[in-house]
Design a protein around this motif. Sequence first.
Motif, PDB file in Angstrom:
ATOM      1  N   MET A   1       0.927  -1.217   0.088  1.00 24.08           N
ATOM      2  CA  MET A   1       0.067  -0.168   0.037  1.00 24.08           C
ATOM      3  C   MET A   1       0.976   1.176  -0.032  1.00 24.08           C
ATOM      4  O   MET A   1       1.877   1.382   0.748  1.00 24.08           O
ATOM      5  N   SER A   2       0.465   2.373  -0.699  1.00 27.14           N
ATOM      6  CA  SER A   2       1.486   3.398  -1.059  1.00 27.14           C
ATOM      7  C   SER A   2       0.677   4.553  -0.577  1.00 27.14           C
ATOM      8  O   SER A   2      -0.692   4.609  -0.716  1.00 27.14           O
ATOM      9  N   LYS A   3       1.413   5.790   0.052  1.00 27.22           N
ATOM     10  CA  LYS A   3       0.693   6.881   0.420  1.00 27.22           C
ATOM     11  C   LYS A   3       0.172   7.457  -0.762  1.00 27.22           C
ATOM     12  O   LYS A   3      -1.059   8.301  -0.766  1.00 27.22           O
ATOM     13  N   GLU A   4       0.627   7.314  -2.017  1.00 26.33           N
ATOM     14  CA  GLU A   4       0.076   8.094  -3.077  1.00 26.33           C
ATOM     15  C   GLU A   4      -1.121   7.555  -3.504  1.00 26.33           C
ATOM     16  O   GLU A   4      -2.182   8.295  -3.953  1.00 26.33           O
ATOM     17  N   LYS A   5      -1.441   6.315  -3.455  1.00 33.63           N
ATOM     18  CA  LYS A   5      -2.775   5.501  -3.743  1.00 33.63           C
ATOM     19  C   LYS A   5      -3.747   6.009  -2.518  1.00 33.63           C
ATOM     20  O   LYS A   5      -4.890   6.136  -2.893  1.00 33.63           O
ATOM     21  N   GLY A 140      -1.161  -2.719   5.503  1.00 31.29           N
ATOM     22  CA  GLY A 140      -0.530  -1.677   4.504  1.00 31.29           C
ATOM     23  C   GLY A 140       1.071  -1.430   4.771  1.00 31.29           C
ATOM     24  O   GLY A 140       1.601  -0.905   3.649  1.00 31.29           O
ATOM     25  N   GLY A 141       1.476  -2.079   5.739  1.00 30.48           N
ATOM     26  CA  GLY A 141       2.845  -2.245   5.687  1.00 30.48           C
ATOM     27  C   GLY A 141       3.616  -1.027   6.296  1.00 30.48           C
ATOM     28  O   GLY A 141       4.765  -0.993   6.099  1.00 30.48           O
ATOM     29  N   VAL A 206      -6.890  -0.247  -3.721  1.00 32.20           N
ATOM     30  CA  VAL A 206      -5.499  -0.072  -3.745  1.00 32.20           C
ATOM     31  C   VAL A 206      -4.735  -1.430  -3.686  1.00 32.20           C
ATOM     32  O   VAL A 206      -3.609  -1.829  -4.394  1.00 32.20           O
ATOM     33  N   PHE A 207      -5.133  -2.410  -3.036  1.00 33.48           N
ATOM     34  CA  PHE A 207      -4.492  -3.757  -2.814  1.00 33.48           C
ATOM     35  C   PHE A 207      -4.956  -4.468  -4.294  1.00 33.48           C
ATOM     36  O   PHE A 207      -4.131  -5.215  -4.850  1.00 33.48           O
ATOM     37  N   VAL A 208      -5.954  -4.052  -4.848  1.00 31.40           N
ATOM     38  CA  VAL A 208      -6.112  -4.926  -6.340  1.00 31.40           C
ATOM     39  C   VAL A 208      -5.294  -4.531  -7.169  1.00 31.40           C
ATOM     40  O   VAL A 208      -4.686  -4.975  -8.100  1.00 31.40           O
ATOM     41  N   GLU A 209      -4.827  -3.234  -7.365  1.00 29.42           N
ATOM     42  CA  GLU A 209      -3.756  -2.524  -8.362  1.00 29.42           C
ATOM     43  C   GLU A 209      -2.446  -3.019  -7.837  1.00 29.42           C
ATOM     44  O   GLU A 209      -1.573  -2.888  -9.049  1.00 29.42           O
TER      45      GLU A 209
END
Length: 211
Positions: A1-5, A140-141, A206-209
């Motif tokens: 998971m990224s902050k951008e998404k 999200g890690g 987010v996870f799907v992408e």
Amino acid sequence: MSKEKLAIIRERGYDFDIQNLFERAWAMYKIQPLLNASFTMLIISANLLAALYFKDYAFLYSLFVAPHLFSGFYFVANKYSQGEHVVYPDFFKGFSFYMPIFSIWLIGQILTALGIFAFIIPGIYLAVAYNFAVLMAIFGGFDFWTALEESRKLITVRWWKMALLILILVILNIVGALFFLFGLVLTLPITYYAIYLLFEDLTEDVFVEEQ
């Protein structure tokens, strides 16, 4: 998971149906009601033992053990959501993320307490806004501070509705506690499952992408 998404999710906005969350959380509970009830009874018993017989150390229990037990509901909810079979040890997986969960509860409660002590309203704001923090760390890690901040920013988009959800959950658990604590066997898991389901709904894309 990224902050951008996550930023994209905040920018496009979101909404959620509280009734639907409760219906799905209840359905999740019913998958293995005895397993959910037995683990909740373990938590209740541990809390009572700490409060009654280890009063001088109750604070240590609430800081070093309780958060990880409660977080177990999130791991179980994730397995239910994925259609996987849950076994009793799954409820204890919070201890495998010991430091992130410990740090989030410690720092989150300190900041919330300071906010309440200073002006009350900031403390209430943070008490609601940090409800996704443990989930951000686990799924999200993120490190504890990033998890707290990303939770705060995401929930702020619909803070008032999230506050309503939390208020309903608090009242639900108070009612559950009035029935000699036995009602908590039902209300406590549903509380964590509802929060997990909302988090999953909001971050699913987010996870799907990323897969």
